[in-house]
Design an enzyme around this catalytic site. Structure first.
Site, PDB file in Angstrom:
ATOM      1  N   CYS A  58       0.852  -1.189   0.000  1.00 59.64           N
ATOM      2  CA  CYS A  58       0.000   0.000   0.000  1.00 59.64           C
ATOM      3  C   CYS A  58       0.888   1.239   0.000  1.00 59.64           C
ATOM      4  CB  CYS A  58      -0.906  -0.003   1.231  1.00 59.64           C
ATOM      5  SG  CYS A  58      -1.905   1.486   1.397  1.00 59.64           S
ATOM      6  N   CYS A  61       0.500   3.200   3.490  1.00 60.38           N
ATOM      7  CA  CYS A  61       1.044   2.756   4.776  1.00 60.38           C
ATOM      8  C   CYS A  61       2.136   1.707   4.670  1.00 60.38           C
ATOM      9  CB  CYS A  61      -0.087   2.229   5.665  1.00 60.38           C
ATOM     10  SG  CYS A  61      -0.820   0.673   5.094  1.00 60.38           S
ATOM     11  N   CYS A 107      -7.429  -0.756   1.743  1.00 58.29           N
ATOM     12  CA  CYS A 107      -6.370  -1.289   2.597  1.00 58.29           C
ATOM     13  C   CYS A 107      -6.940  -1.485   4.005  1.00 58.29           C
ATOM     14  CB  CYS A 107      -5.191  -0.324   2.629  1.00 58.29           C
ATOM     15  SG  CYS A 107      -3.884  -0.816   3.782  1.00 58.29           S
ATOM     16  N   CYS A 110      -4.790   1.090   6.617  1.00 64.82           N
ATOM     17  CA  CYS A 110      -4.926   2.559   6.636  1.00 64.82           C
ATOM     18  C   CYS A 110      -6.202   3.059   5.968  1.00 64.82           C
ATOM     19  CB  CYS A 110      -3.710   3.225   6.013  1.00 64.82           C
ATOM     20  SG  CYS A 110      -3.579   3.030   4.218  1.00 64.82           S
ATOM     21  N   CYS A 132      -8.905  -5.251  -9.496  1.00 65.26           N
ATOM     22  CA  CYS A 132      -8.475  -4.207 -10.426  1.00 65.26           C
ATOM     23  C   CYS A 132      -7.985  -3.034  -9.574  1.00 65.26           C
ATOM     24  CB  CYS A 132      -9.681  -3.824 -11.284  1.00 65.26           C
ATOM     25  SG  CYS A 132      -9.342  -2.616 -12.544  1.00 65.26           S
TER      26      CYS A 132
END
Length: 144
Positions: A58, A61, A107, A110, A132
């Site tokens: 991510c 984070c 995510c 975060c 996607c």
């Protein structure tokens, strides 16, 4: 797009808590996608066609989200994965924007918007899912 690999810690630590902190960490495009649930234009992302082996994290984070082993060519204009690295890595939410019902992918660490997941589109994958994901929502940590 700014390279935030040096600004984003791995493992989901040091997560911004305020909008101001997010704006300081992310460039305009990253902020629009991760915090405002935007979408980058198709075929413009850094990871659409990459074959580099590694871990996709991510951008917000640094948490591990996907692995290159689960990435496949869906020819949709965004990086596609058939499964997250761990079932707890992402959170799925109903998205009724744009006059349709989709499943948003966020995510789990975060709460950044990553993209959408689609099921049953006929892709020959073990899960029949296509995550996607916006390239701008990811960083790639190459492995040997």
């Amino acid at each position: 797009m700014a390279d935030t690999a040096d600004r984003t810690p791995h493992g989901g630590t040091d997560i911004p808590k305020t909008d101001r902190e997010w704006r300081e960490r992310l460039d305009d495009q990253e902020y629009a996608v991760l915090r405002l649930a935007g979408t980058e234009r198709p075929w413009t992302g850094a990871y659409v066609e990459t074959k580099t082996r590694g871990v996709y994290r991510c951008r917000g984070c640094g948490s591990e989200l996907f692995r290159s082993d689960e990435k496949f060519d869906s020819h949709c204009g965004w990086p596609s994965f058939y499964d997250p690295a761990d079932s707890d890595a992402v959170v799925l939410r109903e998205d009724r924007s744009l006059g349709t019902v989709r499943t948003e992918v966020r995510c789990a660490t975060c709460d950044s918007h990553l993209g959408h997941v689609f099921h049953g589109e006929g892709y020959a994958t073990p899960t029949d899912d296509r995550y996607c994901i916006n390239s701008v929502a990811l960083t790639l940590e190459p492995t040997e």
